[in-house]
Design an enzyme around this catalytic site. Structure first.
Site, PDB file in Angstrom:
ATOM      1  CG  HIS A 461      56.025  44.408  22.791  1.00  0.00           C
ATOM      2  ND1 HIS A 461      56.795  44.731  21.696  1.00  0.00           N
ATOM      3  CD2 HIS A 461      56.618  45.023  23.859  1.00  0.00           C
ATOM      4  CE1 HIS A 461      57.809  45.499  22.079  1.00  0.00           C
ATOM      5  NE2 HIS A 461      57.712  45.685  23.395  1.00  0.00           N
ATOM      6  CD  GLU A 462      55.576  45.322  27.543  1.00  0.00           C
ATOM      7  OE1 GLU A 462      56.550  44.976  28.251  1.00  0.00           O
ATOM      8  OE2 GLU A 462      55.597  46.315  26.809  1.00  0.00           O
ATOM      9  CG  HIS A 465      60.231  43.151  27.007  1.00  0.00           C
ATOM     10  ND1 HIS A 465      61.448  43.439  26.446  1.00  0.00           N
ATOM     11  CD2 HIS A 465      59.372  44.133  26.577  1.00  0.00           C
ATOM     12  CE1 HIS A 465      61.361  44.542  25.720  1.00  0.00           C
ATOM     13  NE2 HIS A 465      60.103  44.989  25.781  1.00  0.00           N
ATOM     14  CG  HIS A 468      65.413  38.836  26.524  1.00  0.00           C
ATOM     15  ND1 HIS A 468      65.735  40.076  26.019  1.00  0.00           N
ATOM     16  CD2 HIS A 468      66.550  38.106  26.416  1.00  0.00           C
ATOM     17  CE1 HIS A 468      66.984  40.087  25.621  1.00  0.00           C
ATOM     18  NE2 HIS A 468      67.512  38.905  25.853  1.00  0.00           N
TER      19      HIS A 468
END
Length: 672
Positions: A461-462, A465, A468
């Site tokens: 998940h991290e 980021h 991104h």
């Protein structure tokens, strides 16, 4: 202080901050000079006798504050990841001053008049799409900061912002202290029965690190239900652990929570909104508080019904009445093992940290996007645990730096997060530098770091980021990377979670740390089936926190919420999520997302973004799954564009239609 390393751009690769040179006494002088320099740059803009142009006003604004950005990015990462008394003192001093500094810019009448003039002329300026959006977003930022208020209103806005900044810092520092003090100290290994040998060893190592030699210490994670609750055999120890978790901040943060909710409501009313929620959501993809309320109301009844079915299954397994809150995770594991033959503890040997990182997280990114990673031990992080990796495009071109800070420590706040240390921007020619912070228990020296599957998911998940930020390809720093609406920012990170269970990826990293044998395929299948059991609990836990956030921030100006604990109880009951055995994922007193972070009236964004995420996973499956062509489309249309386009228009261009909620309902077991 002429040798302050913040006073000039870093000469390291990618302008990585020179952590080896940075000392705590550098921060305050750098903040002071950074604010002064930016105000001087603003003065140059407003004193310009030439009529406002996009270049001499908007682009000049974008270029201003370079020193301040450098020190802010480093300081606030350290304040979260490696704090101490000195850093906390600087934080307490500088946060209200930064709020005042922001107001000095956004409430500057002369500056706003120049922006407003350009905004009125925008159709005649001949701007390209990204430049036009930058002008529009600056104008929106000024208006939402109070630029249209009277001078009396502006003065009150300044006061409210400084009070809120100081309160948020106090909340975070109180929570940090309370979380450390609430760690459960146990005198014998027998009290940890049910935990694996390496988990017990990690608790002993944690005890030594925290000054409790010979004891076993379970430090608390940010959220309510602690991971150890799933394995501890001793019911009394489970009760003590959960009550320690739920009790954090009740004394130190209770009044702060009430005061912050009232101040935010007053600020929203000053700007013409019925509540802080209405103010916050007006600038998000949801568009209105009514849209958020409608979605949450749709989800609550099926989620509670699902949780009740799970509770009945736990009661049958226990045989002596229904579960208490400290029983739920423990007996859920019993049911999973009995029904699906899945033992979470038995899975941990297949999830060794470095293999998960290199053969899972990095491998997936390479397969989907073509990027590669090379560790750079010659580059120094802000703590000895931090690892630095250089990231390259498929053709070998340099892309940026990724820093991984994976282990928990006494100086780090709980949770997991991503920060940008250097923002990508074509305007100033900078490539991105990003950091992921997790809170994995550090093993004893020489022992492997074995993860739970939840920790594996968090790592993926991290890193979503991080991608991104790394894939950002925008002209202006205003739009860089994760600079998107709050209820959109979790979308790319949630999409990246899918690769954690994608067959090719899982087979590559889920290998026994001693034998290198792959996790048995049937265990993978059972694990995925077992994931459906527990969705009721997880959804209710999340919705309860979301609806608490919503209750605090739909208060109107002048409303008195009264006692924090009583307000919570009434709000949960009114929302239909007061399930005794399922405490909210965060209670108000330790809900740092909304009282010390940027998620006030925005915690709904996780499930709002999950609608987009679940729909995107369907798109990948419909188009052949893990294919470079799919990754290139997703990167080009969404990940690379940051905030430079309207995010829902970008999603529509990528998906070919508006998002649909069906895949989310199916994923969470709510489709019926």
């Amino acid at each position: 202080m002429t040798e302050n390393p913040f006073f000039s751009p870093s000469t390291l690769p990618y302008e990585l901050p020179p952590f080896a040179e940075i000392r705590e006494e550098h921060y305050l002088p750098a903040f002071e000079r950074g604010m002064a320099e930016q105000l001087a740059e603003i003065q140059v803009i407003t004193a310009d006798p030439e009529p406002p142009t996009f270049e001499n006003t908007v682009v000049a604004l974008e270029r201003s504050g370079a020193l301040l950005r450098r020190v802010e990015s480093v300081f606030f990462n350290q304040a979260s990841a490696d704090t101490n008394d000195t850093v906390q003192a600087v934080d307490a001093e500088v946060s209200p001053r930064l709020a005042a500094h922001g107001d000095a810019i956004h409430l500057d009448r002369a500056l706003f008049e120049r922006v407003e003039t350009l905004y009125r002329q925008r159709a005649e300026l001949g701007l390209d799409a990204q430049s036009l959006r930058l002008l529009e977003r600056y104008r929106t930022r000024f208006v939402r900061a109070g630029a249209l208020l009277s001078e009396t209103g502006r003065e009150r806005m300044r006061d409210l912002n400084q009070q809120l900044a100081a309160a948020a810092t106090a909340f975070e520092q109180n929570l940090f202290a309370d979380t450390g003090n609430a760690a459960l100290v146990l005198g014998s290994a027998e009290e940890l029965s049910g935990m694996s040998p390496d988990e017990i060893a990690a608790a002993a190592e944690n005890g030594r690190a925290l000054g409790h030699d010979g004891a076993y210490v379970l430090s608390l994670k940010n959220f309510s239900n602690q991971p150890a609750l799933a394995s501890l055999d001793d019911r009394e120890v489970r009760r003590r652990l959960l009550e320690a978790s739920l009790g954090r901040g009740l004394e130190s943060n209770g009044e702060l929570v009430v005061r912050m909710a009232r101040l935010r409501a007053e600020r929203a009313a000053l700007l013409g909104y019925d509540s802080h929620a209405a103010y916050a959501v007006a600038d998000q993809t949801a568009g209105s508080a009514e849209a958020v309320s409608a979605m949450l109301a749709r989800l609550v009844p099926p989620a509670v019904a699902n949780a009740e079915r799970e509770s009945a299954a736990l009661s049958a397994a226990m045989g002596d009445g229904g579960p208490e809150a400290w029983d739920w995770a423990y007996w859920s594991e019993k049911v999973r093992k009995a029904e699906y033959d899945v033992d979470a503890a038995a899975m941990r040997p297949y999830f060794e940290l470095d293999r998960v990182l290199r053969d899972g997280v990095f491998f997936a990114a390479e397969q989907v996007y073509g990027v590669t990673f090379s560790e750079r031990p010659d580059l120094v992080g802000y703590h000895p645990d931090v690892r630095v990796f250089e990231v390259f495009e498929a053709g070998g071109e340099p892309l940026g730096l990724f820093l991984g800070d994976f282990f928990a420590r006494g100086s780090k706040r709980g949770g997991a997060w991503m920060n940008s240390l250097v923002l990508q921007s074509d305007l100033d020619g900078r490539r991105p530098v990003v950091v992921n912070n997790l809170n994995i228990a550090k093993p004893s020296p020489g022992e492997p770091s074995l993860l739970t599957f939840d920790e594996v998911t968090t790592m993926f998940h991290e890193f979503g980021h991080a991608l991104h930020g790394l894939f950002s390809a925008v002209r202006y720093p205003f739009f860089s990377g994760t600079s998107v609406p709050r209820d959109f920012v979790e979308y790319p990170s949630q999409v990246n979670e899918m690769w954690s269970v994608w067959p090719e990826v899982l087979a590559n990293y889920a290998r026994h740390h001693e034998t290198a044998e792959p996790m048995p395929a049937e265990l993978v299948d059972r694990m995925q089936q077992a994931e459906r059991f527990g969705q009721g609990f997880r959804t209710v836990e999340y919705l309860a926190a979301t609806l608490l956030d919503w209750a605090w921030h739909t208060l109107s100006a002048g409303a008195d919420p009264g006692d924090m604990a009583e307000f919570e109880a009434v709000a949960l009951a009114k929302a239909g999520v007061a399930v005794q055995a399922i405490p909210p994922r965060y209670r108000s007193a330790y809900f740092a997302h909304i009282f010390a972070g940027g998620y006030a009236a925005g915690y709904y964004s996780y499930i709002w973004s999950e609608v987009l995420d679940a729909d995107t996973v369907e798109w990948f499956r419909e188009n052949g799954g893990m294919r470079r062509e799919n990754g290139e489309v997703f990167r080009r249309e969404l990940l690379s564009r940051g905030g430079s386009v309207d995010p829902m228009e970008a999603f529509g261009g990528f998906r070919g239609r508006a998002p649909e909620i069906g895949p989310l309902l199916e994923r969470r077991g709510l489709a019926d």
